[in-house]
Design an enzyme around this catalytic site. Structure first.
Site, PDB file in Angstrom:
ATOM      1  N   LEU A 146       0.868  -1.169   0.000  1.00  0.00           N
ATOM      2  CA  LEU A 146       0.000   0.000   0.000  1.00  0.00           C
ATOM      3  C   LEU A 146       0.905   1.219   0.000  1.00  0.00           C
ATOM      4  O   LEU A 146       1.990   1.184   0.583  1.00  0.00           O
ATOM      5  CB  LEU A 146      -0.886   0.037   1.265  1.00  0.00           C
ATOM      6  CG  LEU A 146      -2.026  -0.986   1.385  1.00  0.00           C
ATOM      7  CD1 LEU A 146      -2.704  -0.832   2.748  1.00  0.00           C
ATOM      8  CD2 LEU A 146      -3.048  -0.830   0.276  1.00  0.00           C
ATOM      9  N   ASP A 147       0.470   2.300  -0.648  1.00  0.00           N
ATOM     10  CA  ASP A 147       1.244   3.538  -0.616  1.00  0.00           C
ATOM     11  C   ASP A 147       1.432   3.997   0.831  1.00  0.00           C
ATOM     12  O   ASP A 147       0.580   3.719   1.690  1.00  0.00           O
ATOM     13  CB  ASP A 147       0.528   4.655  -1.384  1.00  0.00           C
ATOM     14  CG  ASP A 147       0.494   4.410  -2.892  1.00  0.00           C
ATOM     15  OD1 ASP A 147       1.256   3.551  -3.365  1.00  0.00           O
ATOM     16  OD2 ASP A 147      -0.309   5.066  -3.570  1.00  0.00           O
ATOM     17  N   LYS A 148       2.494   4.721   1.075  1.00  0.00           N
ATOM     18  CA  LYS A 148       2.790   5.224   2.417  1.00  0.00           C
ATOM     19  C   LYS A 148       1.600   5.981   3.026  1.00  0.00           C
ATOM     20  O   LYS A 148       1.284   5.814   4.204  1.00  0.00           O
ATOM     21  CB  LYS A 148       4.015   6.154   2.358  1.00  0.00           C
ATOM     22  CG  LYS A 148       4.405   6.753   3.701  1.00  0.00           C
ATOM     23  CD  LYS A 148       5.595   7.695   3.545  1.00  0.00           C
ATOM     24  CE  LYS A 148       5.915   8.376   4.872  1.00  0.00           C
ATOM     25  NZ  LYS A 148       7.051   9.313   4.742  1.00  0.00           N
TER      26      LYS A 148
END
Length: 319
Positions: A146-148
Site C-alpha cells: 500500500l502507498d505510504k
C-alpha cells in the site's frame, strides 16, 4: 576487544515446504541478513554454496529435502542495520491494529504515514516493525503493498507457502480489494470503470509520478458511488490491475482527484478539506476478499476508517 566483524558459521540447511520453489539467491539473501547481493552471487559462482553437495546457479529453484551448504560469510558492520525497537510507540501501536492472525498470516489495518518497508530515507516500515513485534517468527513478508499515505487492509505472510498462495491469487486476479476514497466534485454514475494506461515518470527534480499515457501499462479500476456530498463524492474503488498510484491517477484523470493527495490533487480543494481537519490522503483499503492459504476458505476482512476520516465525512453536507 575483538574489532573483527562477526562471522556466520557453516550451515547445512534442509529445505522444507516453506522454501520449495524459491530461488537459491533469494533464499541466501534472507538467510545471510546484511550480506550484499554482489557477495551472494560471488559465493554461488565460486561454488562455496552447494545443494546436495553439487554446485548450482543463482537461479536454481529449491526442492523439498534439498540440503544447502551455506558458507561462513563475514558481515560488514555497516551493512547490519538494526531494526526498530518493539517498544517504539509507532511500532507498539501496530499490535492494536491487527485485524486477524493465525499461523499462516497477519492481516493489519495499516496506518497512514508509515511506509510498508524501509529504504529511500525511511529507517523502517511496516514489515520491519512487525518483525520487531514478532522476534521469534522466522518468516514474515509482505504479500502486497500500500502507498505510504494510504491506510487499510494489508496482508503479511508468516510462511513462504502462504506467500506463494497469496501471490498466485494476485497474479490470477482472484483477490478483490475495495478502497474508499473521498474525491473532488460530483462523480458521474456512468464512470463505473476507468481503463487508462499508466506510465511511470521521473521529473527533473527526481520526484517519481505516474501519468495516463498510451505507452503505459494497461490499467483498470472499477468505481461505485457510496455517498454524494456538497463539493465531494465518497466512492468505492476496486482495482482490477495493481499499478503504482493506480486509483489516485485514475481519479485525477476523471477530473475528481482524491482529497489531500500531495501528488495529484488540487490546492484549492485540499485547502477546503484541511479546514475541516483532514490532514492526510483520503484513500483507505476498506475491504479485502481472498482465499485463506491454509484452510482454502474465502475470507472477507474489513478495516474501519480512521477517526480523522470519519470526522471529515461527518462535517460534509450530504446531498
Amino acid at each position: 576487544m575483538n574489532s573483527e566483524s562477526p562471522k556466520i558459521k557453516v550451515q547445512l540447511v534442509t529445505i522444507d515446504e516453506d522454501h520449495v520453489g524459491q530461488r537459491i539467491d533469494n533464499f541466501l539473501l534472507t538467510k545471510l541478513k546484511g550480506v550484499p547481493k554482489s557477495m551472494i552471487y560471488r559465493i554461488v559462482r565460486k561454488g562455496e554454496v552447494r545443494v546436495n553437495k553439487k554446485r548450482i546457479k543463482p537461479e536454481y529453484k529449491l526442492q523439498d529435502g534439498d540440503i544447502v551448504r551455506v558458507p561462513p560469510v563475514r558481515v560488514s558492520e555497516k551493512d547490519e542495520r538494526p531494526g526498530p525497537s518493539a517498544n517504539l510507540s509507532k511500532v507498539s501501536q501496530l499490535e492494536e491494529r491487527i485485524l486477524f492472525e493465525d499461523k499462516h498470516l497477519i492481516v493489519l489495518n495499516k496506518p497512514a504515514g508509515l511506509a510498508v518497508h524501509g529504504g529511500s530515507g525511511v529507517d523502517f516500515g511496516i514489515i520491519e516493525a512487525m518483525r520487531a513485534l514478532r522476534p521469534t517468527q522466522k518468516f514474515l513478508e509482505l504479500a502486497h503493498r500500500l502507498d505510504k499515505d494510504t491506510s487499510g487492509v494489508l496482508l503479511i505472510a508468516k510462511k513462504r507457502s502462504a506467500l506463494r498462495h497469496l501471490h498466485d491469487q494476485l497474479r490470477f486476479k482472484k483477490m478483490q480489494k475495495d478502497y474508499q476514497a473521498l474525491v473532488k466534485g460530483t462523480w458521474q454514475a456512468r464512470d463505473k470503470a476507468i481503463k487508462a494506461p499508466l506510465l511511470k515518470l521521473t521529473l527533473k527534480s527526481g520526484e517519481r509520478i505516474v501519468r495516463v499515457n498510451q505507452e503505459g501499462k494497461e490499467c483498470e479500476t472499477r468505481f461505485k458511488i457510496l455517498q454524494r456530498y456538497q463539493g465531494s463524492t465518497l466512492v468505492q474503488a476496486s482495482p482490477v490491475t495493481g499499478r503504482t498510484h493506480q486509483i489516485r491517477v485514475h481519479c485525477q484523470y476523471t477530473g475528481h482527484p482524491i482529497a489531500c493527495d500531495e501528488k495529484y490533487s488540487e490546492q484549492k480543494y485540499d485547502d477546503s478539506m484541511r479546514a475541516l481537519g483532514l490532514n492526510r490522503l483520503f484513500l483507505h483499503a476498506a475491504q479485502l476478499r481472498f482465499t485463506h492459504p491454509g484452510s482454502e476458505e474465502v475470507m472477507i476482512v474489513k478495516a474501519p476508517l480512521d477517526p480523522v476520516l470519519t470526522q471529515t465525512l461527518d462535517k460534509l453536507i450530504k446531498i
